[in-house]
Design a protein around this motif. Structure first.
Motif, PDB file in Angstrom:
ATOM      1  N   GLU A 146       0.784  -1.108   0.171  1.00 38.05           N
ATOM      2  CA  GLU A 146       0.132  -0.064   0.043  1.00 38.05           C
ATOM      3  C   GLU A 146       0.822   1.335   0.193  1.00 38.05           C
ATOM      4  O   GLU A 146       0.363   2.318  -0.635  1.00 38.05           O
ATOM      5  CB  GLU A 146      -0.850   0.031   0.946  1.00 38.05           C
ATOM      6  CG  GLU A 146      -1.947  -1.073   1.299  1.00 38.05           C
ATOM      7  CD  GLU A 146      -3.086  -0.786   0.130  1.00 38.05           C
ATOM      8  OE1 GLU A 146      -2.871   0.102  -0.719  1.00 38.05           O
ATOM      9  OE2 GLU A 146      -4.123  -1.611   0.274  1.00 38.05           O
ATOM     10  N   HIS A 147       2.026   1.256   0.687  1.00 36.06           N
ATOM     11  CA  HIS A 147       2.855   2.412   0.758  1.00 36.06           C
ATOM     12  C   HIS A 147       4.035   2.432  -0.216  1.00 36.06           C
ATOM     13  O   HIS A 147       4.692   3.413  -0.143  1.00 36.06           O
ATOM     14  CB  HIS A 147       3.206   2.438   2.299  1.00 36.06           C
ATOM     15  CG  HIS A 147       2.265   2.528   3.335  1.00 36.06           C
ATOM     16  ND1 HIS A 147       2.389   2.200   4.778  1.00 36.06           N
ATOM     17  CD2 HIS A 147       0.910   2.845   3.006  1.00 36.06           C
ATOM     18  CE1 HIS A 147       1.233   2.384   5.211  1.00 36.06           C
ATOM     19  NE2 HIS A 147       0.223   2.747   4.344  1.00 36.06           N
ATOM     20  N   GLN A 164      -5.725   0.577   8.647  1.00 37.94           N
ATOM     21  CA  GLN A 164      -5.001   1.107   7.374  1.00 37.94           C
ATOM     22  C   GLN A 164      -5.419   2.333   6.893  1.00 37.94           C
ATOM     23  O   GLN A 164      -4.907   3.434   6.427  1.00 37.94           O
ATOM     24  CB  GLN A 164      -4.561   0.287   6.185  1.00 37.94           C
ATOM     25  CG  GLN A 164      -3.499  -0.925   6.546  1.00 37.94           C
ATOM     26  CD  GLN A 164      -3.239  -1.690   5.357  1.00 37.94           C
ATOM     27  OE1 GLN A 164      -3.765  -1.943   4.609  1.00 37.94           O
ATOM     28  NE2 GLN A 164      -1.850  -1.689   5.078  1.00 37.94           N
ATOM     29  N   VAL A 179      -7.037   3.066   4.043  1.00 31.97           N
ATOM     30  CA  VAL A 179      -6.798   3.336   2.755  1.00 31.97           C
ATOM     31  C   VAL A 179      -7.824   3.785   1.918  1.00 31.97           C
ATOM     32  O   VAL A 179      -8.858   2.942   1.932  1.00 31.97           O
ATOM     33  CB  VAL A 179      -5.988   2.004   2.075  1.00 31.97           C
ATOM     34  CG1 VAL A 179      -5.647   2.470   0.589  1.00 31.97           C
ATOM     35  CG2 VAL A 179      -4.666   2.028   2.799  1.00 31.97           C
ATOM     36  N   ARG A 219      -6.881   1.452  -3.304  1.00 34.24           N
ATOM     37  CA  ARG A 219      -6.476   0.337  -2.526  1.00 34.24           C
ATOM     38  C   ARG A 219      -5.620  -0.436  -3.634  1.00 34.24           C
ATOM     39  O   ARG A 219      -6.003  -0.604  -4.920  1.00 34.24           O
ATOM     40  CB  ARG A 219      -7.698  -0.800  -2.259  1.00 34.24           C
ATOM     41  CG  ARG A 219      -7.559  -2.033  -1.543  1.00 34.24           C
ATOM     42  CD  ARG A 219      -8.482  -2.943  -1.249  1.00 34.24           C
ATOM     43  NE  ARG A 219      -9.226  -1.984  -0.253  1.00 34.24           N
ATOM     44  CZ  ARG A 219      -9.125  -2.150   1.028  1.00 34.24           C
ATOM     45  NH1 ARG A 219      -7.862  -2.598   1.735  1.00 34.24           N
ATOM     46  NH2 ARG A 219      -9.908  -1.322   1.921  1.00 34.24           N
TER      47      ARG A 219
END
Length: 417
Positions: free
Chosen positions: A141-142, A168, A170, A175
């Protein structure tokens, strides 16, 4: 087992123009610090899981049959260094491409952290010796790579991973990670059944047996989770498992390009044909799991394959037998037995009636009446079939039995459908 050199993937595509999907299949059922009996937080080892390896290998076989999936040899009972290297290699060698990661084994929860023990994990030092699922989710995700990753987790309490995704925070439209979990965070998974169900469900997808809209080029993750859950029910077992998937609240979001939809088509006729095939399978499952709907389709149309069967019907004649069936449908008799020598036309006769009696096959009626007895066919569609379906339902509930016997004579050349 199919496997491709990562360097050759630049020109590889599949399905409807999507990129080649790479997979990493992990199974850990043997441990250096093994213990007998059930594991507890005070244990100094992990009990073996003999069901993990065969089920993970079977899943690999199923995935290798898909066009567009690059399936490498499963990583079985590896240590943490080897597994982390496989994870880094998957991410580095497939930048910009969708990926699927499957893990089957144990899990150890520590608050919101979900650890996956590997061959050399130490229960007293999990942060340094086990996989941290949250860290892997964060890395995707990052990170800079925006391609999707699907995690399939066959461990006890796997739903903790979907719970972690809530924290998280997000945005759903951004996503990159999707999770399908074998059970809720507070429940157990058993005997690698989720892995087995995943293999069974995906094989049905490959064969085109899922009810997915032909307008969708890819299969939604939610549909994958639903089909795995259905397969778990089919497998049975004393302990049910509730399959979870990544949280989703928005009604319409892009579908990650993980599994191509075999039913997808931009042609309206092809889409209708796909729906008809699914309706035939539903008909078969309602009456008899062993019923072959394609067999009856081709016999009813007089064509050799289902593709040609959709283009027209060659059925004609059989007025006397059609009249008998019509009379039987109009009466409150439980069973009609149709007999005859091979090739006499039993399947053709019954196929025409079955298709017209099924509500989802109404689109075929115009094609069938082009050569059949229009009065008979219209009567079945409009009058008899609904009443007969109601009687079938009542008969199943009441458990009544009966029999009517209607033998067929061998037709002459002009009468053969």
């Amino acid at each position: 087992m199919s496997s491709l050199d990562p360097d050759s993937l630049e020109a590889e595509s599949y399905g409807h123009g999507g990129m080649m999907v790479r997979t990493l299949l992990l199974g850990v059922g043997a441990f250096e610090s093994a213990v007998d009996g059930e594991w507890s937080p005070m244990s100094e080892g992990f009990p073996p899981l003999p069901s993990v390896e065969p089920q993970v290998r079977e899943l690999a076989v199923v995935l290798s049959r898909f066009d567009g999936l690059n399936v490498s040899e499963p990583v079985i009972d590896a240590d943490l260094i080897s597994i982390e290297e496989s994870w880094r290699q998957l991410r580095n060698d497939s930048v910009g491409r969708p990926r699927i990661v499957h893990f089957a084994g144990h899990r150890v929860p520590r608050g919101r952290v979900l650890y996956l023990p590997v061959h050399d994990s130490r229960p007293t030092d999990l942060p340094k010796s086990a996989i941290d699922v949250g860290r892997w989710l964060n890395e995707v995700e990052h990170g800079s790579d925006q391609s999707p990753v699907l995690f399939l987790l066959d461990v006890c309490g796997a739903g903790a991973a979907t719970d972690y995704q809530l924290f998280q925070d997000v945005p759903e439209g951004d996503r990159r990670t999707w999770v399908i979990a074998a059970c809720t965070a507070d429940k157990s998974a058993f005997g690698a059944r989720f892995t087995k169900a995943t293999a069974g469900a995906l094989e049905r997808l490959r064969l085109g047996h899922w009810d997915i809209s032909p307008a969708l080029p890819y299969v939604p993750v939610e549909s994958v989770a639903d089909e795995i859950a259905r397969e778990l029910v089919r497998l049975g077992g004393a302990y049910p498992q509730t399959v979870l998937h990544s949280p989703r609240r928005a009604a319409s979001l892009p579908v990650p390009e993980l599994f191509a939809n075999p039913a997808f088509s931009t042609d309206g006729w092809q889409r209708l044909r796909s729906r008809l095939r699914l309706a035939l399978r539903e008909l078969a499952s309602e009456f008899d799991p062993g019923l072959d709907p394609v067999h009856f389709l081709t016999r009813a149309s007089g064509r050799s394959d289902d593709a040609a069967a959709m283009t027209g019907c060659l059925f004609t004649g059989r007025t006397r037998e059609l009249t008998q069936i019509r009379s039987w449908l109009a009466r409150d008799e439980s069973l009609l037995l149709v007999t005859g020598r091979p090739g006499v036309g039993k399947s053709a006769l019954l196929g025409v009636t079955l298709f017209l009696a099924h509500p989802q096959l109404a689109e075929m009626s115009t094609m069938l009446v082009s050569r059949g007895s229009e009065a008979y066919l219209s009567w079945v569609v409009e009058e008899t079939a609904p009443r007969h379906r109601q009687r079938v339902h009542r008969r199943r509930s009441a458990g009544r039995t009966g029999r009517a016997h209607s033998p067929l004579r061998h037709p002459g050349p002009q009468e053969r459908p």
